[in-house]
Design an enzyme around this catalytic site. Structure first.
Site: not given
Ligand code: AHR
Length: 501
Positions: A72, A172-173, A292
């Protein structure tokens, strides 16, 4: 006692075990970078401020690629803040984790740390608050050898040679409403395609990861992958998967079987990827970057995050510092088994994260660094899982779970490397041992059997600052090989790796 019988054959292969399967992840988050890997005042720190004791543990863990700097965090990050003279770097609000980012560690420092650890850098660009232009600047800065403004800037900042970074994450996400710059699949797909095309114009050898779903439980899961890939299929190499698991409401049996969910996640993403491939009549195959994955007590973080206020932007606060039990380690071992069983399509994976933040390694400021329980299945698998992943023919008793119904009591994966066969086993039974037989008669193995793993009378035992070695890797003395058949007994709630060489 429950029972399981496995048959292995060297002809029945899944695919090569790519070394990137054992990646890690370092995010600017909590005490991961500051007061984690980097603590200039610590007795073990070198002149660069990085703790040598932590470097030694990361090496022992055996991580290969390391994803950086988020997470994040990256969706609000300005990479330029982290290069140039440290004293001149700005302090910024980190909106993702409600902290202050000092920028003392940036790309150069992190690469120097990684050189000491011996890993490959996998760099994420900010597609939250930024776009193709800033990503292009970063590729030029990192990878163009010389003759441009950004290459000259890098050289002036002390690095003549390019970083030569191959793996890049396109944000990311971006499916998550919590993400800075969150977009719908259509908008993100267009942005990712535009950014990928531009980055490849600078360096055609890049390997690009487009964002998949941040979990299988997202309401947009499946459709997100399809739409994003329809925009990006020919421009990217991998699509990401993210998954975190936690024990909920004391349901240990379901938690131990989390690998069942990971299997379904991977298989659904592969199906969607291949569907888009068919639609596009493409010869190109896209694989998964599971960048992740871990056990994470997310519900605790959500409670903590509700307490933050506008006056409160600490540097390196204690965030996401989960203390892992034996049950957590056994579950993590089960997730590794799932990854190995999909080695044909999971090209790369990153345990999230490495130090202090949902991490296998913990540190105290001015104090020790130690291995959490989850360190052991990762470090053993990263070393033992080599060569080729094999299909396991499994005939096992079932155990019942609330989340997944009846599942095999044992989860298993296997690899072969020359004359050495390794089998990874998780006993999901919460109270009973399982008697295992493994038919290895199709292999020319004769001799040494090594069986190591994690289990304990107290499945909630942990390592913490009061007792950093309460839980250690154990040897399973029941493992024996006779006439090509390996027999052993797996304690309840256990993870074991057995290698026959
Ligand atoms: O790993 C912790 C968080 O989890 C990361 O920053 C994010 O990409 C996910 O939601």
């Amino acid at each position: 006692m429950a029972r399981a019988h496995l048959t292995l054959n060297p002809a029945f292969t899944i695919g090569p075990v790519r070394r990137r399967l054992f990646g890690g992840f370092v995010e600017h988050l909590g005490r991961h970078v500051y007061d984690g890997i980097h603590e200039p005042g610590h007795p073990s720190a070198g002149p660069d401020g990085f703790r040598r004791d932590v470097i030694e543990l990361v090496k022992e863990l055996g991580v290969t690629t390391v994803r950086y700097p988020g997470g994040n965090f990256v969706s609000g990050y300005h990479w330029e803040d982290g290069v140039g003279p440290v004293a001149e770097r700005p302090r910024r609000l980190d909106l993702a984790w409600h902290s202050t980012e000092t920028n003392e560690v940036g790309l150069h420092e992190f690469q120097n740390w990684l050189d000491q650890v011996g890993g490959e850098l996998m760099l994420a660009v900010n597609l939250g608050t930024r776009g193709p232009k800033e990503a292009l600047d970063l590729v030029e800065y990192a990878n163009v050898p010389s003759g441009t403004a950004r290459a000259a800037q890098r050289a002036a900042n002390g690095r003549q040679e390019p970083f030569g970074i191959t793996m890049w994450c396109l944000g990311n996400e971006m499916d998550g409403p919590w993400q800075l710059g969150h977009r719908n699949a259509e908008d993100y797909g267009k942005l990712a395609a535009m950014t990928a095309k531009a980055m490849r114009q600078v360096d055609r050898n890049l390997e690009l990861v487009v964002c998949g779903s941040s979990s299988r439980s997202m309401p947009t899961f499946g459709e997100w992958e399809r739409v994003v890939l329809e925009h990006t299929y020919e421009d990217v190499d991998y699509i990401s998967c993210h998954a975190y698991y936690e024990e909920r409401d004391g349901d240990l049996a379901s938690f131990l079987a989390s690998g069942v969910d990971m299997d379904a996640f991977i298989e659904a993403v592969v199906a969607t990827v291949d569907h888009v491939r068919a639609l596009k009549r493409s010869d190109k195959r896209i694989d998964i970057s599971f960048d992740e994955w871990n056990v994470w007590y997310l519900t605790r973080w959500l409670e903590q995050s509700r307490t933050f206020t506008i006056d409160d932007w600490p540097v390196a606060p204690r965030l996401l510092e989960d203390v892992y039990s034996v049950a957590d380690a056994v579950t993590l071992g089960g997730l590794l088994i799932s990854l190995l069983n999909h080695a044909d399509r999971v090209a790369s994976a990153s345990l999230a994260q490495l130090v202090n933040v949902i991490a296998p390694i913990m540190t105290e400021p001015g104090g020790p660094a130690w291995r959490q329980t989850t360190f052991f299945p990762f470090s053993v698998t990263a070393r033992a899982a080599r060569g080729t992943a094999l299909k396991v023919a499994l005939d096992a008793d079932a155990t019942t779970t609330a989340a997944y119904g009846a599942v095999p009591v044992v989860a298993a994966a296997a690899t072969v490397d020359g004359c050495s066969v390794s089998v990874f086993l998780q006993n999901r039974h919460t109270t009973e041992a399982t008697s295992v037989t493994i038919d290895l008669s199709a292999f020319a193995v004769s001799g040494t059997v090594t069986a190591r793993g994690v289990w304990d009378e107290d499945v909630y035992a942990v390592n913490d600052v009061r007792d950093t070695e309460r839980v250690r890797l154990r040897t399973n003395d029941t493992a024996a090989l006779a006439d090509g058949v390996l027999t052993m007994e797996l304690p309840p709630v256990s993870w074991t790796a057995v290698t026959v060489a």
